[in-house]
Each structure stands twice: as structure tokens, then as C-alpha cells.
Design a protein around this motif. Structure first.
Motif, PDB file in Angstrom:
ATOM      1  N   ILE A  62       0.691  -1.403  -0.333  1.00  0.00           N
ATOM      2  CA  ILE A  62      -0.225  -0.142  -0.390  1.00  0.00           C
ATOM      3  C   ILE A  62       0.751   0.874  -0.146  1.00  0.00           C
ATOM      4  CG2 ILE A  62      -1.382   1.308   1.382  1.00  0.00           C
ATOM      5  CD1 ILE A  62      -3.176  -1.306   2.240  1.00  0.00           C
ATOM      6  N   GLY A  63       1.780   1.203   0.692  1.00  0.00           N
ATOM      7  CA  GLY A  63       3.519   2.347   0.393  1.00  0.00           C
ATOM      8  C   GLY A  63       3.878   2.661  -0.818  1.00  0.00           C
ATOM      9  N   ARG A  64       3.812   1.554  -0.968  1.00  0.00           N
ATOM     10  CA  ARG A  64       4.542   1.701  -2.523  1.00  0.00           C
ATOM     11  C   ARG A  64       3.987   2.136  -3.598  1.00  0.00           C
ATOM     12  NH1 ARG A  64       7.729  -3.312  -5.768  1.00  0.00           N
ATOM     13  NH2 ARG A  64       8.064  -2.452  -7.402  1.00  0.00           N
ATOM     14  N   THR A  65       2.093   1.697  -3.604  1.00  0.00           N
ATOM     15  CA  THR A  65       1.163   2.573  -4.371  1.00  0.00           C
ATOM     16  C   THR A  65       0.905   3.870  -4.097  1.00  0.00           C
ATOM     17  OG1 THR A  65       0.636   0.032  -4.016  1.00  0.00           O
ATOM     18  CG2 THR A  65      -0.765   2.148  -4.919  1.00  0.00           C
ATOM     19  N   ALA A  66       1.091   3.954  -3.322  1.00  0.00           N
ATOM     20  CA  ALA A  66       1.181   5.164  -2.475  1.00  0.00           C
ATOM     21  C   ALA A  66       2.046   6.451  -3.015  1.00  0.00           C
ATOM     22  CB  ALA A  66       0.819   5.704  -1.297  1.00  0.00           C
ATOM     23  N   VAL A  67       3.059   6.129  -2.968  1.00  0.00           N
ATOM     24  CA  VAL A  67       4.582   6.859  -3.998  1.00  0.00           C
ATOM     25  C   VAL A  67       4.614   6.813  -5.172  1.00  0.00           C
ATOM     26  CG1 VAL A  67       6.600   6.403  -3.981  1.00  0.00           C
ATOM     27  CG2 VAL A  67       6.187   5.646  -1.581  1.00  0.00           C
ATOM     28  N   THR A  68       3.919   5.568  -5.487  1.00  0.00           N
ATOM     29  CA  THR A  68       3.639   5.461  -7.428  1.00  0.00           C
ATOM     30  C   THR A  68       3.322   6.839  -7.463  1.00  0.00           C
ATOM     31  OG1 THR A  68       4.420   3.667  -7.494  1.00  0.00           O
ATOM     32  CG2 THR A  68       3.132   4.418  -8.950  1.00  0.00           C
ATOM     33  N   THR A  69       2.077   6.672  -6.816  1.00  0.00           N
ATOM     34  CA  THR A  69       1.167   7.956  -7.410  1.00  0.00           C
ATOM     35  C   THR A  69       1.187   8.816  -7.195  1.00  0.00           C
ATOM     36  OG1 THR A  69      -1.365   5.978  -6.281  1.00  0.00           O
ATOM     37  CG2 THR A  69      -1.422   8.505  -5.907  1.00  0.00           C
ATOM     38  N   THR A  70       2.062   9.347  -5.831  1.00  0.00           N
ATOM     39  CA  THR A  70       2.603  10.386  -5.455  1.00  0.00           C
ATOM     40  C   THR A  70       3.546  10.998  -7.058  1.00  0.00           C
ATOM     41  OG1 THR A  70       2.795  10.186  -3.837  1.00  0.00           O
ATOM     42  CG2 THR A  70       3.872  12.069  -4.052  1.00  0.00           C
ATOM     43  N   LEU A  71       4.277   9.569  -7.677  1.00  0.00           N
ATOM     44  CA  LEU A  71       4.929  10.298  -8.803  1.00  0.00           C
ATOM     45  C   LEU A  71       4.598  10.511  -9.500  1.00  0.00           C
ATOM     46  CD1 LEU A  71       8.107   8.013  -7.971  1.00  0.00           C
ATOM     47  CD2 LEU A  71       7.758  10.060  -7.004  1.00  0.00           C
ATOM     48  N   ALA A  72       3.630   9.897  -9.534  1.00  0.00           N
ATOM     49  CA  ALA A  72       2.602   9.951 -11.428  1.00  0.00           C
ATOM     50  C   ALA A  72       2.026  10.927 -11.538  1.00  0.00           C
ATOM     51  CB  ALA A  72       1.516   8.622 -11.385  1.00  0.00           C
ATOM     52  N   GLY A  73       1.973  11.888  -9.925  1.00  0.00           N
ATOM     53  CA  GLY A  73       0.666  12.889 -10.086  1.00  0.00           C
ATOM     54  C   GLY A  73       2.278  14.738 -10.070  1.00  0.00           C
ATOM     55  N   CYS A  74       3.482  13.964 -10.058  1.00  0.00           N
ATOM     56  CA  CYS A  74       4.337  15.364 -10.445  1.00  0.00           C
ATOM     57  C   CYS A  74       4.607  15.119 -11.323  1.00  0.00           C
ATOM     58  CB  CYS A  74       5.558  14.679  -8.984  1.00  0.00           C
ATOM     59  SG  CYS A  74       4.926  15.112  -7.286  1.00  0.00           S
ATOM     60  N   THR A  75       5.239  14.411 -12.138  1.00  0.00           N
ATOM     61  CA  THR A  75       5.616  13.388 -13.249  1.00  0.00           C
ATOM     62  C   THR A  75       4.388  14.119 -14.227  1.00  0.00           C
ATOM     63  OG1 THR A  75       6.665  12.232 -12.992  1.00  0.00           O
ATOM     64  CG2 THR A  75       6.191  12.480 -15.559  1.00  0.00           C
ATOM     65  N   SER A  76       3.031  14.199 -14.236  1.00  0.00           N
ATOM     66  CA  SER A  76       1.914  14.707 -15.472  1.00  0.00           C
ATOM     67  C   SER A  76       1.892  16.261 -14.748  1.00  0.00           C
ATOM     68  CB  SER A  76       0.999  14.132 -14.478  1.00  0.00           C
ATOM     69  OG  SER A  76       0.194  14.444 -13.198  1.00  0.00           O
ATOM     70  N   ALA A  77       2.016  16.417 -13.466  1.00  0.00           N
ATOM     71  CA  ALA A  77       2.132  18.351 -13.509  1.00  0.00           C
ATOM     72  C   ALA A  77       3.294  19.573 -14.554  1.00  0.00           C
ATOM     73  CB  ALA A  77       2.053  18.794 -12.315  1.00  0.00           C
ATOM     74  N   LEU A  78       4.632  18.865 -13.964  1.00  0.00           N
ATOM     75  CA  LEU A  78       5.356  19.105 -14.666  1.00  0.00           C
ATOM     76  C   LEU A  78       5.357  18.600 -16.016  1.00  0.00           C
ATOM     77  CD1 LEU A  78       8.531  18.272 -12.500  1.00  0.00           C
ATOM     78  CD2 LEU A  78       7.011  20.357 -12.463  1.00  0.00           C
ATOM     79  N   THR A  79       4.825  17.388 -17.247  1.00  0.00           N
ATOM     80  CA  THR A  79       4.974  17.293 -18.557  1.00  0.00           C
ATOM     81  C   THR A  79       3.981  18.520 -18.776  1.00  0.00           C
ATOM     82  OG1 THR A  79       5.172  14.796 -17.706  1.00  0.00           O
ATOM     83  CG2 THR A  79       4.271  16.039 -19.808  1.00  0.00           C
ATOM     84  N   THR A  80       2.129  18.228 -18.346  1.00  0.00           N
ATOM     85  CA  THR A  80       1.426  19.171 -19.064  1.00  0.00           C
ATOM     86  C   THR A  80       2.304  20.950 -18.925  1.00  0.00           C
ATOM     87  OG1 THR A  80      -0.340  18.206 -17.916  1.00  0.00           O
ATOM     88  CG2 THR A  80      -0.433  20.029 -18.991  1.00  0.00           C
ATOM     89  N   LEU A  81       2.365  20.816 -17.635  1.00  0.00           N
ATOM     90  CA  LEU A  81       3.124  22.457 -17.853  1.00  0.00           C
ATOM     91  C   LEU A  81       4.292  23.409 -18.891  1.00  0.00           C
ATOM     92  CD1 LEU A  81       3.727  22.664 -13.779  1.00  0.00           C
ATOM     93  CD2 LEU A  81       2.180  24.278 -15.451  1.00  0.00           C
TER      94      LEU A  81
END
Length: 321
Positions: free
Chosen positions: A288-307
Motif C-alpha cells: 500500500i505504501g509503495r502504491t501511494a509513492v507511485t501515485t505521488t510520482l505519477a502526479g508530480c510527473t504529469s503536472a510537470l509534463t503538462t506545464l
């Protein structure tokens, strides 16, 4: 949690030659042992249900994220309309899913197409699921409906959206979730026979069941309703209709990001489960912790990619698009 058992007949020979005293002592110890085992089992169920309830609350918070994001992305004059659609998703969708949707989705035993039990939560909960499971699935159902509201923003009447939201959460989405997530569904990986492609459909957190259903519904809604008034000029060229509030867009985005921690890690459904023989620091809580980390990294990456993509394409920074 593996079952714990105690046998008085196995313990009695270990105490003394006095058969009566040994048997009495063995029975006493087994009784105490069984009490402890039951308490541990109760604690495990309580922890798992509390975890699932908290995950459901997080997913439900995504409705606020949808409301803020959509409100900031439309013109100010249409704010009331888009906010009403999000209220309908939660309210009408909640009643529709309670009365019909949950039964169609998880009302087993049933056939491979649709469930047949638990209408209005009759005869529920069961050993296979508690009220926390219903609440979590309801939050998923209204999230699927909420995806569509942005696709048909600024051009939907109140009554029409009420009908759509009730129908999607009470019938369309439950049938799809039954196919893939119910053990009786024709495409479920839990079936012992007739598995689709030999494995069934493995959809961990709803990429197909939730988001594809909401996306296809939004696509058809946009196709049927057509473009917003003023979206194209007389020559057919597109006209940018800017949202009126960057603050609401950013607030809604962060609320949706926050809700994803219930969507992805919460899809494990349980947390108090060790891997292996026990006594290890590594268990389902680690996954579960690993999934939360993956979710965090996915959000960070998508935000920077879009900007940065917007910066390269348009020459300026923009959070509204």
C-alpha cells in the motif's frame, strides 16, 4: 490472518500423569487461547474496515475536487450549473447505487452479466463484505459519473443530468463493475472456468471499470450535445473559452490528487495482512505504501509534463488548460 487453533487432547499429555487435572488445565488454556484468537480476528476486521472506510472518505473528497476544477474551468455565468451537476452525482447517484447499483454489481450468487441480490442492502452485510465495502464502491460509482460532468459542461439541463447520473450509477456502471470485479462476472479473474484470454480482466483500481466508463459516457454526451455556444466562429475556427478562476482549478487539482490516495492504495481493500509466515516488517501495508509513492510520482510527473508542454507550445505558463 491464518486461523489459530488449540486442541486439549494434544496438550493434556504434556502436563502430568493425573489425567483429570491435565485435561482440565488443557481445556482452560485452550479456552483462553481461543478468546485471544477471536480478539485478534476482531481486531484485524476492525483495522481492515476502518482502513477501507477512510479510503472511501478520500475518494468521496474527489467530488469536491471535481466541483472546484470544473467550476474554475468554465465561464463565471455557468458556475451554478456545473456545481449542481456535481451535487447530483453524489446525491442522486448515492440513492440510485444504494437501491439498485450495488445489487447489480455485487449481488451474488448471480449470473455472469448482472447481480441479483442486496437491493437496498437487503441481507447485507455478508462474510464476504461489510458496509465499508458498499461505501467504497459507492464512492467509485459517483466518481465515474463525475468524470462526465466536465465533458458536457455549460450545455446540460438539470433534469437531463439528473436522469443521466441516476442511470449511470444505478445501472450502467454497476453492470460493468460486475463483469470485472464480481466473482460471478463473465470477465472476472476470480472465475474458475471460462476465463477471458485465460486470465480474466485484471483491473486493480478502476482504470477501465471507472475511468473508461466515465470517459465513454462523456464522449457520447459531448457528441450528442455538440459544442458549446460560441466555441467556433462563423468561419468554423475554434474560439478559446477560458475558465474564470485559476484558484479553483488549482484547488480542485490538489483535492483530486489527495483523493487518489484513497483510490489507488485503498483498492487493496485490506491492510492488516502479512506476507509469509508472519513476524516480518513486510506485508500488505508495504505494498500500500509503495502504491501511494507511485501515485505521488505519477502526479508530480504529469503536472510537470503538462506545464512544460504548454510552455513549449504556447510560449507561456498556464494552469487553466
Amino acid at each position: 490472518m491464518s486461523s489459530l487453533s488449540c486442541s486439549a487432547s494434544d496438550l493434556a499429555p504434556l502436563f502430568s500423569s493425573n489425567t483429570a487435572n491435565a485435561t482440565a488445565m488443557a481445556n482452560y488454556l485452550c479456552a483462553r487461547f481461543d478468546t485471544i484468537a477471536n480478539k485478534l480476528s476482531d481486531a484485524t476486521y476492525a483495522i481492515d474496515n476502518t482502513y477501507l472506510l477512510f479510503s472511501a472518505y478520500l475518494v468521496f473528497a474527489m467530488q469536491l475536487g471535481f466541483a472546484m476544477l470544473c467550476a474554475g474551468s468554465v465561464r463565471a455565468k455557468n458556475t451554478m450549473n456545473i456545481m449542481l451537476t456535481n451535487v447530483l452525482d453524489a446525491a442522486a447517484g448515492g440513492l440510485s447505487y444504494y437501491l439498485f447499483g450495488f445489487a447489480f454489481a455485487f449481488g451474488s450468487p448471480s449470473n455472469g452479466f448482472i447481480g441479483r441480490h442486496f437491493f437496498g442492502l437487503t441481507d447485507y452485510p455478508k462474510p464476504s463484505g461489510d458496509y465499508s465495502f458498499f461505501l467504497y464502491q459507492w464512492a467509485f460509482a459517483i466518481a465515474a459519473a463525475g468524470i462526465t460532468s466536465g465533458s458536457i459542461a455549460e450545455r446540460t439541463q438539470f433534469v437531463a443530468y439528473l436522469i443521466y447520473s441516476s442511470f449511470l450509477t444505478g445501472f450502467v456502471y454497476p453492470i460493468v463493475s460486475h463483469w470485472f470485479w464480481s466473482s460471478d462476472g463473465w470477465a472476472s479473474p476470480n472465475r474458475t472456468d471460462n476465463l477471458l484470454f485465460g486470465s480474466g480482466v485484471i483491473d486493480f483500481a478502476g482504470s477501465g471499470v471507472v475511468h473508461m466508463v466515465g470517459g465513454i459516457a462523456g464522449l457520447w454526451g459531448a457528441f450528442i450535445e455538440g459544442p458549446r455556444v460560441g466555441r467556433f466562429d462563423h468561419s468554423g475556427r475554434s474560439v478559446a473559452l477560458r475558465g474564470h478562476s485559476a484558484s479553483l482549478v488549482v484547488l480542485g487539482s490538489f483535492l483530486l490528487w489527495f483523493g487518489w490516495y484513497g483510490f489507488n492504495p485503498g483498492s487493496f481493500l485490506t491492510i492488516a495482512k502479512g506476507y509469509g509466515d508472519g513476524g516480518s516488517y513486510y506485508g500488505q501495508w508495504s505494498a500500500i505504501g509503495r502504491t501511494a509513492v507511485t501515485t505521488t510520482l505519477a502526479g508530480c510527473t504529469s503536472a510537470l509534463t503538462t506545464l512544460f508542454s504548454k510552455r513549449l507550445l504556447e510560449g507561456h505558463w498556464n494552469v487553466l488548460d
